[in-house]
Scaffold this active site. Structure first.
Site, PDB file in Angstrom:
ATOM      1  N   ASP A 258      33.205  34.956  24.701  1.00 16.35           N
ATOM      2  CA  ASP A 258      32.720  34.871  23.322  1.00 16.35           C
ATOM      3  C   ASP A 258      32.591  36.241  22.681  1.00 16.35           C
ATOM      4  OD1 ASP A 258      32.645  32.186  23.534  1.00 16.35           O
ATOM      5  OD2 ASP A 258      30.459  31.977  23.573  1.00 16.35           O
TER       6      ASP A 258
ATOM      7  N   ARG B 173      16.590  38.832  26.118  1.00 14.32           N
ATOM      8  CA  ARG B 173      16.949  38.859  24.694  1.00 14.32           C
ATOM      9  C   ARG B 173      16.084  39.789  23.843  1.00 14.32           C
ATOM     10  NH1 ARG B 173      21.771  37.654  26.163  1.00 14.32           N
ATOM     11  NH2 ARG B 173      22.291  35.452  26.327  1.00 14.32           N
TER      12      ARG B 173
ATOM     13  N   ASP C  73      19.434  31.218  22.348  1.00 10.97           N
ATOM     14  CA  ASP C  73      19.605  32.660  22.257  1.00 10.97           C
ATOM     15  C   ASP C  73      19.759  33.173  20.833  1.00 10.97           C
ATOM     16  OD1 ASP C  73      19.246  33.287  24.920  1.00 10.97           O
ATOM     17  OD2 ASP C  73      21.307  32.763  25.429  1.00 10.97           O
TER      18      ASP C  73
ATOM     19  N   SER D 135      30.099  28.908  31.239  1.00 13.01           N
ATOM     20  CA  SER D 135      29.449  29.891  30.395  1.00 13.01           C
ATOM     21  C   SER D 135      28.304  30.466  31.216  1.00 13.01           C
ATOM     22  CB  SER D 135      28.930  29.199  29.141  1.00 13.01           C
ATOM     23  OG  SER D 135      27.999  30.034  28.523  1.00 13.01           O
TER      24      SER D 135
HETATM   25  N1  ARG Z   1      19.116  27.819  28.898  1.00 13.01           N
HETATM   26  C1  ARG Z   1      18.825  29.178  29.182  1.00 13.01           C
HETATM   27  C2  ARG Z   1      17.974  29.762  28.115  1.00 13.01           C
HETATM   28  O1  ARG Z   1      17.986  29.284  27.021  1.00 13.01           O
HETATM   29  C3  ARG Z   1      20.041  30.003  29.484  1.00 13.01           C
HETATM   30  C4  ARG Z   1      21.089  30.110  28.441  1.00 13.01           C
HETATM   31  C5  ARG Z   1      22.103  31.086  28.899  1.00 13.01           C
HETATM   32  N2  ARG Z   1      23.390  30.949  28.436  1.00 13.01           N
HETATM   33  C6  ARG Z   1      24.469  30.609  29.189  1.00 13.01           C
HETATM   34  N3  ARG Z   1      25.597  30.953  28.735  1.00 13.01           N
HETATM   35  N4  ARG Z   1      24.398  29.992  30.321  1.00 13.01           N
HETATM   36  O2  ARG Z   1      17.290  30.710  28.355  1.00 13.01           O
END
Ligand code: ARG
Length: 406
Positions: A15, A95, A124, A180
């Site tokens: 991405d 983040r 995110d 991902s």
């Molecule tokens: N669900 C988790 C969160 O919101 C991880 C998201 C991470 N993204 C991924 N591409 N797996 O913190």
């Protein structure tokens, strides 16, 4: 006239690599990639080359591992932050720190735009946008571009877009699966492909940090962790800094098949998503600190802490790191962990971590009070009077009011 600049949070993944091309095309901006090294290992290698190949004019790489551990991971560990009791918040904790670095880098380069590769369905985007907007303040003009939220491409269309742009995708695994993955020192989050069917067992190729229970060693391993005021400071009596300690626990626990989590999670944006995590070190450290707390905290402290832990983990998950409430709760956690110093002994075996010992010079466990041997100093007689008064309210109520059980 020189072009405007955009700082793009860049992982080197699909991405974000497509985003470099897309921002240039769509917004006609110069793209400067910012890769924040949160301890994802080999990820960082070749990242500058990938960014430049995709068309970035500059590539910044910041090593923030120590800051991540000391100012985000350890405070969360002290706070017992496990989202929905299972997710160690590895992505969510990263983040706010990344947002901070994005804003700082934008200021440094005089960039008016910042960008992240998040989609319009995830948590995110909320964490980045909310953190950046809070940090940048009212007077500052920093605009956010979220390509993956704007372009509306499916995974397959993205793969095609990448092919057309001549970008090489490195995520393609066995059976052409492209998961991902978001990865840092504290864990990796794996989504997509077959995992989207909640009934399908996660394929073995989804995992890279942990061995399966079947492949884990047939003999157990015992480790000792030392804590000071709720912070892990040593492994097997060897003092270690946080980054090394977590790295080393990830390897040891991962080898024993510890740290796999398969969770159907409540996202902030209202949907449920199937998430698979590998967080070996986190699982070990949470298990250990909780065991130590059973010795160093009173019952009431444990209860209040656990209530606040839930609020704290929701705050972190929901992108509310930069709030006074989060700081308020941390003040409580720092105070409640004042005496959480000591050692915990754990046995690692076939996907399980078992607490087999705990000790602290501040332990509230009093041997003479608890023992059934001759040194027993508990006053058995005073128990009678205690129970007499303790049961008074229910006895009075039973006499004056008839309720079902009577
Ligand atoms: N669900 C988790 C969160 O919101 C991880 C998201 C991470 N993204 C991924 N591409 N797996 O913190």
């Amino acid at each position: 006239m020189s072009k405007g600049k955009c700082i793009l949070a860049y992982s080197g993944g699909m991405d974000s690599t497509i985003s470099v091309v897309w921002i240039k095309e769509k917004y006609d901006l110069d793209v400067i990639t910012l890769t924040v090294d949160l301890g994802a290992g080999p990820e960082i290698e070749g990242v500058e080359k990938r960014a430049r190949e995709a068309g970035a004019i500059d590539s910044v790489i910041l090593d923030v591992k120590n800051e991540f551990v000391n100012e985000y991971i350890f405070p969360a560990l002290k706070a017992g932050a496990m989202y929905e009791d299972v997710y160690a918040l590895s992505t969510a904790l990263a983040r706010p720190l990344m947002s901070k670095k994005i804003v700082e880098t934008a200021r440094k380069f005089g960039a008016e735009f910042v960008s992240h590769g998040c989609r319009g369905k995830g948590n995110d985007q909320v964490r980045f946008d909310a953190s950046i907007m809070t940090l940048a303040g009212e007077g500052e003009s920093i605009k956010i571009i979220a390509p993956a939220r704007e372009w509306g491409m499916t995974r397959d269309e993205e793969k095609e877009y990448a092919n057309k742009a001549g970008l090489e995708l490195r995520e393609v695994g066995e059976n052409n699966r492209v998961y991902s993955i978001d990865r840092n020192l504290w864990g990796q989050a794996i989504e997509g492909e077959d995992l989207e069917d909640t009934w399908v067992q996660p394929p073995e190729d989804a995992f890279s940090w942990t061995s399966s229970v079947e492949n884990a060693p047939d003999s157990s391993e015992i480790i000792e962790l030392g804590f000071e005021k709720g912070i892990p400071i040593s492994l097997n009596n060897k003092k270690m800094n946080g980054v090394d300690l977590i790295d080393s626990l990830n390897i040891t626990a991962g080898k024993h098949g510890i740290g796999r989590v398969d969770h159907l999670e409540n996202r902030l944006v209202g949907i449920k998503s199937r998430e698979v995590y590998e967080t070996p070190a986190a699982i070990i450290l949470y298990t250990a600190i909780s065991a130590l707390e059973t010795a160093t905290l009173s019952r009431e402290q444990q209860r209040i802490k656990s209530n606040l832990s839930k609020i704290y983990s929701d705050l972190v998950y929901d992108g509310r790191w930069f709030t006074l409430l989060r700081e308020n709760i941390e003040s409580f956690m720092n105070s409640v962990q004042e005496f959480s110093s000591g050692e915990v002994k754990l046995k690692l075996y076939k996907g399980n971590v078992t607490v087999i010992g705990r000790k602290s010079k501040y332990s509230l466990y009093d041997y003479d009070m608890s023992t059934y041997s001759t040194t027993d100093s508990f006053n058995h007689q005073s128990a009678e009077g205690f129970i007499d008064i303790y049961s008074l309210p229910s006895r009075i109520q039973a006499k004056k009011q008839k309720f079902n059980d009577l």
